[in-house]
Write an enzyme that holds these catalytic residues in place. Sequence first.
Site: not given
Length: 193
Positions: A135-136
């Site tokens: 995930h960012y």
Amino acid sequence: MSTLYHTCDKIEQRIIWIDCEMTGLDVEKQTLCEIALIVTDSELNTIATGPDIVIHQPKEVLDNMEEWPRNTFHENGLMEKIIASKYSMADAENEVIDFLKLHALPGKSPIAGNSIYMDRLFIKKYMPKLDKFAHYRCIDVSTIKGLVQRWYPDYKHPKKQCTHRAFDDIMESIAELKNYRESIFVKSTASSF
């Protein structure tokens, strides 16, 4: 080789703990030389212990290392392991991705660790498939530590071994966040948002 632990958890809530050792901190001039992973559930219980991979670097890369890692890696034995390693960057990235596919969902789990933004810069440059898998968002334990130091100046932070080896550093980061959770964060059953 990975170790699997069984707990009740939601796979989409898992956290990918990563630590990297680098030849320096300038992402344009330096590179990765070790990466280790642990996947936990949202309660910080270990789901799986991932690979701890030392990545081979040629002499010209090692000759260009910054002074601090050069000295530290000679002291902790990592330098010899880098020279002897048969892992390329691509081999390491592929093994990490294969491990994560078993224990996390692509694009769902954040990476976590101390000063993880620095590891993420190197991962983005040298292991782009891993960067895309995670995930960012990041969970940076050093940010929490910085806030605790400012807001609770008398708080006794957990002692660290400072081996500067990736797996040891991850274990210390998880223990540190558990400590903050138990002693600093307030337990609540209701949301204030």
